[in-house]
Write an enzyme that holds these catalytic residues in place. Structure first.
Site, mmCIF file in Angstrom:
data_model
loop_
_atom_site.group_PDB
_atom_site.id
_atom_site.type_symbol
_atom_site.label_atom_id
_atom_site.label_comp_id
_atom_site.label_asym_id
_atom_site.label_seq_id
_atom_site.Cartn_x
_atom_site.Cartn_y
_atom_site.Cartn_z
ATOM 1 N N ILE A 14 0.854 -1.196 0.000
ATOM 2 C CA ILE A 14 0.000 0.000 0.000
ATOM 3 C C ILE A 14 0.885 1.238 0.000
ATOM 4 C CG2 ILE A 14 -1.722 1.344 1.245
ATOM 5 C CD1 ILE A 14 -2.762 -1.199 2.498
ATOM 6 N N HIS A 15 0.624 2.116 -0.958
ATOM 7 C CA HIS A 15 1.311 3.412 -1.028
ATOM 8 C C HIS A 15 0.361 4.367 -1.739
ATOM 9 C CE1 HIS A 15 2.302 2.663 -5.284
ATOM 10 N NE2 HIS A 15 2.390 1.412 -4.872
ATOM 11 N N GLY A 16 0.730 5.611 -1.868
ATOM 12 C CA GLY A 16 -0.168 6.624 -2.409
ATOM 13 C C GLY A 16 -0.813 6.267 -3.727
#
Length: 158
Positions: A14-16
């Site tokens: 999960i990242h931007g």
């Protein structure tokens, strides 16, 4: 049957980019990180929770737990599964998780890997896992973000 709206391979999990672009693109309301290491690491989980969009729940399950509980998911859960490697996705599929399509988003270059697409580097084990996924009827797609066209999947096998 669980409502899996997207399965993505991204070694950043999960990242931007995942949380904003992909969640809104597929309408996910739950991000399920299927990863044995992260399932046991509350610090990494809390960092990833900060990157998740408002209104989207997160879960961090081992591969085995994902296999064991995915069929108990509520139909109103629109599940976005994120895995680190093709081998992890293969284990889920062989364990009975009904994944029909895999988005290959980001696989960093590392020793023993070769760059095959804009953001994808593979080794022989990755290629073998992708071949097996195809044999099992799983559609593969190389695409970094939803707004770009998919790259040629044959790049994986050259």
């Amino acid at each position: 049957m669980p409502n899996i709206v997207l399965t993505r391979i991204d070694n950043r999990l999960i990242h931007g980019q995942v949380s904003t672009l992909w969640c809104s693109s597929v309408g996910a309301n739950l991000i399920l990180v299927a990863n044995d290491k992260v399932a046991a690491d509350p610090m990494r989980q809390s960092l990833m929770d900060m990157a998740a969009p408002a209104g989207v729940e997160t879960r961090y399950f081992t591969l085995e737990k994902t296999i064991n509980v995915i069929h108990k998911a509520s139909p109103r859960q629109k599940i976005f599964i994120v895995c680190e490697t093709p081998a992890d996705v293969l284990k889920l599929v062989e364990g009975g998780v009904p994944i029909k399509k895999v988005n290959i988003g980001n696989m960093h270059m590392a020793e023993g890997k070769r760059q095959v697409a804009t953001t994808v580097a593979v080794d022989d084990n990755d290629v073998a896992a992708f071949r097996r996924l195809q044999e099992l009827g799983v559609e593969l797609e190389i695409r970094r973000v939803p707004t770009t066209p998919p790259e040629d999947i044959s790049k994986l096998f050259r």
